[in-house]
Design an enzyme around this catalytic site. Structure first.
Site, PDB file in Angstrom:
ATOM      1  N   ARG A 197     -12.409   6.800   8.159  1.00 34.33           N
ATOM      2  CA  ARG A 197     -11.939   5.429   8.344  1.00 34.33           C
ATOM      3  C   ARG A 197     -12.969   4.418   7.854  1.00 34.33           C
ATOM      4  O   ARG A 197     -12.615   3.401   7.269  1.00 34.33           O
ATOM      5  CB  ARG A 197     -11.626   5.176   9.821  1.00 34.33           C
ATOM      6  CG  ARG A 197     -11.035   3.792  10.081  1.00 34.33           C
ATOM      7  CD  ARG A 197      -9.754   3.597   9.294  1.00 34.33           C
ATOM      8  NE  ARG A 197      -9.099   2.346   9.637  1.00 34.33           N
ATOM      9  CZ  ARG A 197      -7.950   1.930   9.112  1.00 34.33           C
ATOM     10  NH1 ARG A 197      -7.333   2.666   8.215  1.00 34.33           N
ATOM     11  NH2 ARG A 197      -7.411   0.779   9.480  1.00 34.33           N
TER      12      ARG A 197
ATOM     13  N   ASP B  13      -8.803  -5.973  -5.173  1.00 31.60           N
ATOM     14  CA  ASP B  13      -8.380  -4.713  -4.574  1.00 31.60           C
ATOM     15  C   ASP B  13      -9.203  -3.567  -5.162  1.00 31.60           C
ATOM     16  O   ASP B  13      -9.056  -3.226  -6.336  1.00 31.60           O
ATOM     17  CB  ASP B  13      -6.886  -4.487  -4.832  1.00 31.60           C
ATOM     18  CG  ASP B  13      -6.296  -3.347  -4.025  1.00 31.60           C
ATOM     19  OD1 ASP B  13      -7.060  -2.444  -3.614  1.00 31.60           O
ATOM     20  OD2 ASP B  13      -5.074  -3.341  -3.795  1.00 31.60           O
TER      21      ASP B  13
ATOM     22  N   HIS C  11      -7.692  -5.265  -0.759  1.00 30.47           N
ATOM     23  CA  HIS C  11      -6.469  -4.524  -0.469  1.00 30.47           C
ATOM     24  C   HIS C  11      -5.826  -4.987   0.836  1.00 30.47           C
ATOM     25  O   HIS C  11      -4.601  -5.061   0.952  1.00 30.47           O
ATOM     26  CB  HIS C  11      -6.801  -3.031  -0.400  1.00 30.47           C
ATOM     27  CG  HIS C  11      -5.611  -2.129  -0.348  1.00 30.47           C
ATOM     28  ND1 HIS C  11      -4.855  -1.821  -1.453  1.00 30.47           N
ATOM     29  CD2 HIS C  11      -5.035  -1.452   0.692  1.00 30.47           C
ATOM     30  CE1 HIS C  11      -3.879  -0.996  -1.121  1.00 30.47           C
ATOM     31  NE2 HIS C  11      -3.955  -0.761   0.178  1.00 30.47           N
ATOM     32  N   ASP C  12      -6.649  -5.308   1.816  1.00 32.17           N
ATOM     33  CA  ASP C  12      -6.150  -5.718   3.133  1.00 32.17           C
ATOM     34  C   ASP C  12      -5.559  -7.122   3.155  1.00 32.17           C
ATOM     35  O   ASP C  12      -5.093  -7.567   4.216  1.00 32.17           O
ATOM     36  CB  ASP C  12      -7.270  -5.643   4.176  1.00 32.17           C
ATOM     37  CG  ASP C  12      -7.300  -4.309   4.899  1.00 32.17           C
ATOM     38  OD1 ASP C  12      -6.450  -3.446   4.591  1.00 32.17           O
ATOM     39  OD2 ASP C  12      -8.169  -4.124   5.769  1.00 32.17           O
TER      40      ASP C  12
ATOM     41  N   SER D  10       0.848  -1.187   0.000  1.00 29.43           N
ATOM     42  CA  SER D  10       0.000   0.000   0.000  1.00 29.43           C
ATOM     43  C   SER D  10       0.893   1.250   0.000  1.00 29.43           C
ATOM     44  O   SER D  10       1.767   1.373  -0.849  1.00 29.43           O
ATOM     45  CB  SER D  10      -0.951  -0.047   1.199  1.00 29.43           C
ATOM     46  OG  SER D  10      -1.967   0.919   1.085  1.00 29.43           O
TER      47      SER D  10
END
Length: 449
Positions: free
Chosen positions: A307, A398, A431-432, A238
């Site tokens: 967030r 992603d 993505h995580d 990232s």
């Protein structure tokens, strides 16, 4: 929906903390909550996951877990009888407060890519492994610090616990792993919560705009301080992956290999758009006050919304649709709540306890400014500065940084005769996945190194 109504993301968890009258200490801040009228038991329950489960099993466990409904919280009610007085006291505890963190202060002035001179930059870092072994520089991502791996003095699992250690991908029996906190993040390296030596006040919103180039130049100063001229590899995911690619481009003679996961050489308009909405949420919080918010009233609501939106981008539609219930958890004449809302609320509340809004804006803009082509005639010329062998790792699902952006890097490097391997995982974690898919990453990274 108006930004001012987004307090729902953060308040239930804050009430829970306050009700128990607990004083919390984190890597960056000591945060104490005081509540005049303790409220009843909170309505949000975060699924408990057995710590012994491997990462993939933990994900399966989470998907099968239930969450209880979110109800309206009296703190955002217009009825003053239901309002509580929450006082958030934030004390910066950067200097020497974290076990196993080493510190270095740059004697020479540092000039950012856009020409701002900074003096007395402080750098914090951790390291593991053989002190005489080949060096691997591990670059943290947006919300991660230098605590990548637990130690005897600090047993809390690190953010890459499954990747750094004896016989793991970044093998501490073979290598010396150095992980610095990044410039601008609210941890042990200079950031918006730090004291500006010239004014003797916190930088706050006056912290300069920085780029990944600035971050890796600070990393390079640390390596020079440690007497390290060349490293075995630079690794990151990232925003950390942006640093890895940038380091390899800025200092081609100083690194043998680069490993970059779920990242890009040039931020795209769509990704910048996602981050713009996050920044807008923070700036629209009434408590933000142009970045000069009170320690007693930081813009927690705006930060929570930012967030929550980020969390949606970090995971995948496929995972959310499989993991969370499709029907409402709670319905009455005045309210409806969903399983996924409870999850986003918990993630936002957790993040709010350890992050600073000005630092969030600094790093968000920093990620926007990732562009290896800046200052060069073309994208190909900018990326073509990389001479290190490259392992590029993407994730099919992603939503934040499409895997095609790393494939583009590979194509440029191949065209210039540089060995560049691209691999892709179809993990539903999106993505995580770089924080979860230990085995897949290990198999590729170990063989590449």
């Amino acid at each position: 929906m108006e930004v001012s109504n987004f307090g729902l993301f953060v308040v239930p968890h804050l009430r829970h903390i306050a009700r128990r009258s607990c004083s919390l200490k984190f890597t960056v801040y000591r945060i104490t909550y005081h509540v005049d009228n303790p409220s009843p038991e909170p309505h949000v329950r975060v699924p408990q996951v057995p710590k012994a489960l491997p990462s993939l099993e933990r994900e399966k466990h989470l998907r099968s877990s239930k969450t209880t409904p979110i109800k309206k919280d009296p703190i955002i009610s217009n009825d003053s009888n239901h309002r509580q007085s929450i006082k958030v006291s934030i004390t910066n505890v950067l200097e020497g407060s974290i076990s196993d963190v080493s510190h270095f202060t740059c004697r020479d002035p540092f000039q950012t890519e856009f020409g701002v001179e900074m003096i007395g930059i402080k750098i914090g870092w951790k390291e593991w492994g053989d002190p005489n072994g080949p060096v691997i520089l591990l670059c943290p991502s947006f919300s991660m610090g230098c605590h990548a791996r637990s130690t005897a003095n600090e047993p809390t699992p690190g953010w890459w616990e499954g990747m750094v250690g004896d016989d793991l991908a970044l093998d501490t029996k073979k290598y010396r792993i150095i992980c610095p906190d990044i410039l601008g993040a609210p941890f042990t390296t200079t950031n918006a919560t730090s004291i500006n030596p010239e004014t003797q006040r916190n930088w706050g919103p006056d912290f300069p705009i920085i780029t990944p180039v600035d971050q890796v130049r600070v990393h390079k100063r640390l390596l020079e301080h440690l007497g390290i001229k060349k490293i075995k590899a630079v690794v990151g995911a990232s925003l950390g992956g942006m640093q890895a690619l940038t380091f390899a481009a800025e200092f081609p003679d100083s690194v043998e290999k680069v490993i970059a996961l779920c990242t890009t050489a040039q931020s795209s308009p769509t990704t910048i758009a996602f981050r713009y909405v996050q920044k807008l949420a923070i700036r629209s919080d009434p408590n933000f006050n142009g970045g000069r918010y009170s320690p007693d009233g930081p813009p927690l609501h705006g930060l929570a919304v930012a967030r929550a939106l980020g969390t949606i981008c970090y995971r995948s539609r496929a995972e959310f649709d499989e993991r969370f219930q499709w029907s409402p958890l709670h319905v009455n004449q005045k309210d409806v709540s969903y399983d996924v809302e409870s999850y986003l609320n918990a993630q936002a509340s957790k993040f709010n306890r350890q992050y600073d809004a000005n630092c969030y804006l600094t790093l968000s803009r920093c990620a926007d400014l990732q562009d290896l082509a800046r200052g060069h005639d073309s994208y190909e010329e900018g990326v073509g500065r990389i001479q290190a062998e490259a392992l590029l790792m993407g994730f099919t699902h992603d939503a934040l940084i499409p895997s095609t952006e790393l494939k583009r890097v590979q194509n440029v490097l191949h065209s210039r005769g540089v060995r560049a391997e691209y691999v892709e995982s179809d993990s539903l974690l999106g993505h995580d996945a770089f924080l979860k898919e230990w085995k897949w990453m290990t198999d590729h990274i170990r063989s590449f190194l």
